[in-house]
Scaffold this active site. Sequence first.
Site, PDB file in Angstrom:
ATOM      1  N   GLU A  67      51.621  38.230  95.667  1.00  0.00           N
ATOM      2  CA  GLU A  67      50.671  38.348  94.557  1.00  0.00           C
ATOM      3  C   GLU A  67      49.509  37.378  94.697  1.00  0.00           C
ATOM      4  O   GLU A  67      49.689  36.244  95.133  1.00  0.00           O
ATOM      5  CB  GLU A  67      51.356  37.943  93.245  1.00  0.00           C
ATOM      6  CG  GLU A  67      52.420  38.851  92.756  1.00  0.00           C
ATOM      7  CD  GLU A  67      53.012  38.322  91.442  1.00  0.00           C
ATOM      8  OE1 GLU A  67      53.915  38.960  90.932  1.00  0.00           O
ATOM      9  OE2 GLU A  67      52.563  37.272  90.940  1.00  0.00           O
ATOM     10  N   CYS A  77      44.101  32.492  92.525  1.00  0.00           N
ATOM     11  CA  CYS A  77      45.406  31.826  92.536  1.00  0.00           C
ATOM     12  C   CYS A  77      46.237  32.490  93.619  1.00  0.00           C
ATOM     13  O   CYS A  77      46.530  33.686  93.545  1.00  0.00           O
ATOM     14  CB  CYS A  77      46.074  31.974  91.168  1.00  0.00           C
ATOM     15  SG  CYS A  77      47.754  31.321  91.115  1.00  0.00           S
ATOM     16  N   CYS A  90      60.534  32.209  96.557  1.00  0.00           N
ATOM     17  CA  CYS A  90      60.592  30.751  96.401  1.00  0.00           C
ATOM     18  C   CYS A  90      62.046  30.336  96.331  1.00  0.00           C
ATOM     19  O   CYS A  90      62.880  31.058  95.792  1.00  0.00           O
ATOM     20  CB  CYS A  90      59.870  30.347  95.112  1.00  0.00           C
ATOM     21  SG  CYS A  90      59.785  28.555  94.858  1.00  0.00           S
ATOM     22  N   CYS A 147      63.610  27.006  89.818  1.00  0.00           N
ATOM     23  CA  CYS A 147      63.307  26.574  88.441  1.00  0.00           C
ATOM     24  C   CYS A 147      63.827  27.629  87.453  1.00  0.00           C
ATOM     25  O   CYS A 147      63.603  28.828  87.633  1.00  0.00           O
ATOM     26  CB  CYS A 147      61.810  26.355  88.252  1.00  0.00           C
ATOM     27  SG  CYS A 147      61.156  25.053  89.318  1.00  0.00           S
ATOM     28  N   CYS A 176      61.340  30.276  85.741  1.00  0.00           N
ATOM     29  CA  CYS A 176      60.295  30.888  86.571  1.00  0.00           C
ATOM     30  C   CYS A 176      60.751  32.186  87.229  1.00  0.00           C
ATOM     31  O   CYS A 176      61.829  32.250  87.824  1.00  0.00           O
ATOM     32  CB  CYS A 176      59.874  29.888  87.647  1.00  0.00           C
ATOM     33  SG  CYS A 176      58.565  30.501  88.721  1.00  0.00           S
ATOM     34  N   GLU A 200      56.463  27.407  97.027  1.00  0.00           N
ATOM     35  CA  GLU A 200      56.257  25.970  96.910  1.00  0.00           C
ATOM     36  C   GLU A 200      55.424  25.503  98.117  1.00  0.00           C
ATOM     37  O   GLU A 200      55.929  25.471  99.251  1.00  0.00           O
ATOM     38  CB  GLU A 200      57.625  25.268  96.856  1.00  0.00           C
ATOM     39  CG  GLU A 200      57.599  23.774  96.997  1.00  0.00           C
ATOM     40  CD  GLU A 200      56.654  23.053  96.035  1.00  0.00           C
ATOM     41  OE1 GLU A 200      56.608  23.384  94.842  1.00  0.00           O
ATOM     42  OE2 GLU A 200      55.916  22.155  96.507  1.00  0.00           O
ATOM     43  N   CYS A 247      53.049  34.220  87.247  1.00  0.00           N
ATOM     44  CA  CYS A 247      54.282  33.698  87.835  1.00  0.00           C
ATOM     45  C   CYS A 247      55.288  34.721  88.341  1.00  0.00           C
ATOM     46  O   CYS A 247      56.408  34.786  87.874  1.00  0.00           O
ATOM     47  CB  CYS A 247      54.996  32.790  86.834  1.00  0.00           C
ATOM     48  SG  CYS A 247      53.909  31.635  86.041  1.00  0.00           S
TER      49      CYS A 247
HETATM   50  N1  SAH Z   1      55.959  25.745  93.307  1.00  0.00           N
HETATM   51  C1  SAH Z   1      54.723  25.195  92.832  1.00  0.00           C
HETATM   52  C2  SAH Z   1      53.672  26.249  92.702  1.00  0.00           C
HETATM   53  C3  SAH Z   1      53.941  27.276  91.623  1.00  0.00           C
HETATM   54  S1  SAH Z   1      52.769  27.009  90.421  1.00  0.00           S
HETATM   55  C4  SAH Z   1      54.970  24.454  91.546  1.00  0.00           C
HETATM   56  O1  SAH Z   1      56.091  24.495  91.056  1.00  0.00           O
HETATM   57  O2  SAH Z   1      54.071  23.783  91.073  1.00  0.00           O
HETATM   58  C5  SAH Z   1      53.221  27.912  89.093  1.00  0.00           C
HETATM   59  C6  SAH Z   1      53.196  27.090  87.839  1.00  0.00           C
HETATM   60  O3  SAH Z   1      53.635  27.904  86.769  1.00  0.00           O
HETATM   61  C7  SAH Z   1      54.142  25.910  87.915  1.00  0.00           C
HETATM   62  O4  SAH Z   1      53.653  24.835  87.192  1.00  0.00           O
HETATM   63  C8  SAH Z   1      55.355  26.503  87.253  1.00  0.00           C
HETATM   64  O5  SAH Z   1      56.246  25.521  86.845  1.00  0.00           O
HETATM   65  C9  SAH Z   1      54.731  27.289  86.135  1.00  0.00           C
HETATM   66  N2  SAH Z   1      55.622  28.307  85.556  1.00  0.00           N
HETATM   67  C10 SAH Z   1      56.631  28.962  86.158  1.00  0.00           C
HETATM   68  N3  SAH Z   1      57.233  29.784  85.290  1.00  0.00           N
HETATM   69  C11 SAH Z   1      56.601  29.667  84.115  1.00  0.00           C
HETATM   70  C12 SAH Z   1      56.776  30.271  82.838  1.00  0.00           C
HETATM   71  N4  SAH Z   1      57.738  31.159  82.587  1.00  0.00           N
HETATM   72  N5  SAH Z   1      55.909  29.905  81.863  1.00  0.00           N
HETATM   73  C13 SAH Z   1      54.913  29.001  82.111  1.00  0.00           C
HETATM   74  N6  SAH Z   1      54.717  28.401  83.273  1.00  0.00           N
HETATM   75  C14 SAH Z   1      55.566  28.720  84.280  1.00  0.00           C
END
Ligand code: SAH
Length: 345
Positions: A90, A103, A110, A114, A117, A158, A329
């Site tokens: 994406e 973006c 990944c 988390c 996510c 990541e 995301c």
């Molecule tokens: N792996 C990296 C890059 C991904 S960035 C990182 O973790 O920073 C994507 C961003 O969106 C990260 O800050 C992630 O924590 C956030 N994110 C993931 N799922 C989300 C959700 N359900 N709601 C809001 N933010 C979310």
Amino acid sequence: MTDIKSMTLQEMTEAMQEMGESAFRGRQVFTWLHKGARSFEEMSNLSKALRQKLAEAYAITAPTVARKQVSAQDGTIKYLWELGDGNCIETVLMQYHHGNTVCISSQVGCRMGCAFCASTVGGKVRDLLPSELLDQVLFTQLDSGLPISNIVLMGIGEPMDNLDNVLRFLELVNHPDGLNIGMRHISLSTCGVLPGIRRLGDLGLQLTLSVSLHAPDSETRSKIMPVNRAYDVEDLFRECHRYFEKTGRRISFEYAMIDGVNDSDQQADLIAKKVKGMPAHVNLIPLNDVRESHFKPSRRIAAFQKRLESHGVTATVRRSLGGDIDASCGQLRRRAMEERKGECV
Ligand code: SAH
């Protein structure tokens, strides 16, 4: 076959010389590739013989649009690209007053796990190549016709788990003969892989580091972010201070607000305590609902922001774009995986 678009200008120039060609051919090929050429055939200022020789030794990556969604609300465009091996990734294009921002994803899937996510649901499939990182910027710009001025590495994956390729991509996208996007217009987001932050800090690049914090205390953070069990948040803050000392750059902390999990005043107070001594910016993100998780969006965003500000910490609430097109995301890739089954992995 060698992936030619992942090569630097210098490498390309040397490769040309090894083929018995003039050095300047390297720059010609580099320029074509960074303008989005999909085949050597298109490179009309090279001889037919050279084009053929190149085609025998090198491959050019060029993703195709598997899906494209345009938000009726704000013009945000979400691309699902199909790569050479059938994998899908994406990319999202957002139109801000300060310029168009893309973006991009750093991996197919990944492995960070988390809990809130969607990107991590199917695990990691593979790393993206430098060329595939670049292609997301290049072909999003070409397809949309919108000039891109900013890049955020905040899509699926990541970046610190694929850092060699990411660093090479940064060199490519920053190159004056390529897209020439300045480091200050690039953000890289990490969930807190400390060796990566250290390596990046030592390079002293002028890009913006975003750290996905999501909780300032070890107990909460370990519950929602498995990476915290490998790299504890105490060490993460220490590493962030070091990063600032090395680069002089303000760090941005991403904080998805989750009801009853990370939205207490005590947690705001702890963030303020931990970032004391460095300029920090906390970006509060209204939680996107992810079907697989039981987390609910917090109702305390404004109060949390106020509390941070009362300690002198800059905090903003992220404006949500593309809400009507699954723009956040990993949602589009996941939906496509469900719907296309096998067609696109
Ligand atoms: N792996 C990296 C890059 C991904 S960035 C990182 O973790 O920073 C994507 C961003 O969106 C990260 O800050 C992630 O924590 C956030 N994110 C993931 N799922 C989300 C959700 N359900 N709601 C809001 N933010 C979310």
